[in-house]
Design an enzyme around this catalytic site. Structure first.
Site, PDB file in Angstrom:
ATOM      1  N   CYS A   1      -5.651   1.305   1.375  1.00  0.00           N
ATOM      2  CA  CYS A   1      -3.769   1.659   0.961  1.00  0.00           C
ATOM      3  C   CYS A   1      -4.877   3.248   0.521  1.00  0.00           C
ATOM      4  CB  CYS A   1      -2.509   1.859   0.380  1.00  0.00           C
ATOM      5  SG  CYS A   1      -1.653   3.318   0.094  1.00  0.00           S
TER       6      CYS A   1
ATOM      7  N   CYS B   1      -2.149   5.621  -1.700  1.00  0.00           N
ATOM      8  CA  CYS B   1      -1.534   5.073  -3.208  1.00  0.00           C
ATOM      9  C   CYS B   1      -2.053   3.418  -3.016  1.00  0.00           C
ATOM     10  CB  CYS B   1       0.091   4.977  -3.492  1.00  0.00           C
ATOM     11  SG  CYS B   1       1.173   4.336  -1.610  1.00  0.00           S
ATOM     12  N   SER B   2      -0.698   2.348  -2.978  1.00  0.00           N
ATOM     13  CA  SER B   2      -1.514   0.980  -2.533  1.00  0.00           C
ATOM     14  C   SER B   2      -0.523  -0.034  -2.430  1.00  0.00           C
ATOM     15  CB  SER B   2      -1.979   1.143  -4.918  1.00  0.00           C
ATOM     16  OG  SER B   2      -0.136   0.636  -5.141  1.00  0.00           O
ATOM     17  N   CYS B   3       0.229   0.990  -0.985  1.00  0.00           N
ATOM     18  CA  CYS B   3       0.739  -0.519   0.112  1.00  0.00           C
ATOM     19  C   CYS B   3      -0.298  -1.960   0.023  1.00  0.00           C
ATOM     20  CB  CYS B   3       1.006   0.833   1.181  1.00  0.00           C
ATOM     21  SG  CYS B   3       2.000   1.802   0.796  1.00  0.00           S
TER      22      CYS B   3
END
Lengths: 209, 95
Positions: free
Chosen positions: A113, A116-118
């Site tokens: 991602c 962000c950090s999905c």
């Protein structure tokens, strides 16, 4: 729990957390207290959600992979409609869509991602620190083969890389290849082979040792 | 649910713009052309979420772009691809 005058929400919320110091953390804390005081949800409900997230682990993803390896009809459904197929095994990622990407002899998939950090936490547990790092997020799209090599995955030129950038409402998992010599293995034994990194795509070959 | 504007296999171009709100299109993909890999569901428009519920919802497409189009120089093969989720209002049919 009743009688909220005798304690501080900031302390009941994950009591081992340090006092917030950044503006963003203070705003987050204030927002949370307002939502709880406004009756939108309770502190207990919030803790239950956190506990559920922390309780998930890559074993969940491993069960899905093992089912797909042993049931070709399930695998077909999973690859077409991941969101509904995982419900058959008791998992649920709503409201997100869920997409499973199959590794083959010709294709290697890897998930990131960049914004962000999905991450599909309900299926893989908490994401590793490197998955959230700027280094991984920026480089795996720009030079995936170099990054994979750093993880020990050296791909020849006859294997195509597919990088999946999880930019919106989909969550992903890689379906790794079933190791040779496991034809007679039970679903549980197969599930035990599966690692977190193989579900992200930073590992390609699973070991049967 | 509105009908999808694009279908699997169509060539689409991602808009090259930067609205002054939270949006979910990374800079590296803006302006690039790819092929619709999959038509997904309708979801809240992140650009409208700050002022409400993100309605009207927008359809999401998975778009497949050759890595060699995105990056130069690129260390890899012509078969390497990037796949990314793009909301419908960011897409136009490619010329």
């Amino acid at each position: 729990m009743t009688g909220h005058d005798d304690h501080d929400h900031g302390r009941t919320f994950q009591p081992d957390h340090p006092e917030p110091t950044s503006d963003a953390a203070l705003v987050g804390l204030a927002l949370r207290e307002l939502l709880i005081e406004g009756g939108h949800y309770t502190a207990e409900e919030e803790l239950a959600v956190i506990a559920e997230m922390q309780g998930a682990s890559p074993e969940n993803g491993g069960k899905i992979v093992a089912r797909a390896w042993t049931d070709p009809e399930y695998k077909k459904r999973l690859l077409i409609n991941g969101k509904d197929s995982i419900k058959e095994l008791g998992f649920d990622l709503e409201p997100y869509e869920f997409t499973v990407m199959e590794n083959t002899d010709q294709v290697h998939n890897v998930i990131v991602c960049t914004l962000c950090s999905c991450y599909p936490r309900a299926l893989l547990g908490m994401s590793p620190a490197w998955y959230k790092s700027r280094n991984y997020r920026s480089r795996v799209v720009r030079e995936p083969r170099a990054v994979l090599s750093e993880f020990g995955v050296d791909l020849s030129d006859d294997v195509d890389v597919r990088v999946h950038d999880s930019t919106a409402e989909l969550r992903y998992m890689v379906l790794p290849q079933r190791p040779a010599g496991t034809d007679n293995w039970s679903e549980d034994d197969l599930a035990a082979l599966i690692t977190r990194d193989s579900l992200i795509g930073t590992q390609r070959d699973l070991s049967t040792k | 649910m509105s009908e999808p504007r694009f279908s699997v296999g169509q060539r689409v171009q991602i808009a090259d713009r930067t609205p002054p709100v939270h949006h979910r299109v990374p800079s590296y993909a803006k302006g690039h052309v790819g092929v619709v890999e999959r038509v997904c569901g309708m979801h809240a428009n992140p650009e409208l979420c700050i002022r409400g519920d993100g309605k009207p919802f927008q359809r999401i497409y998975r778009v497949r772009i050759p890595q060699t189009d995105l990056w130069a120089p690129y260390e890899g093969t012509d078969g390497d691809k990037l796949e990314i989720e793009i909301f419908e209002h960011w897409l136009e049919l490619a010329q």
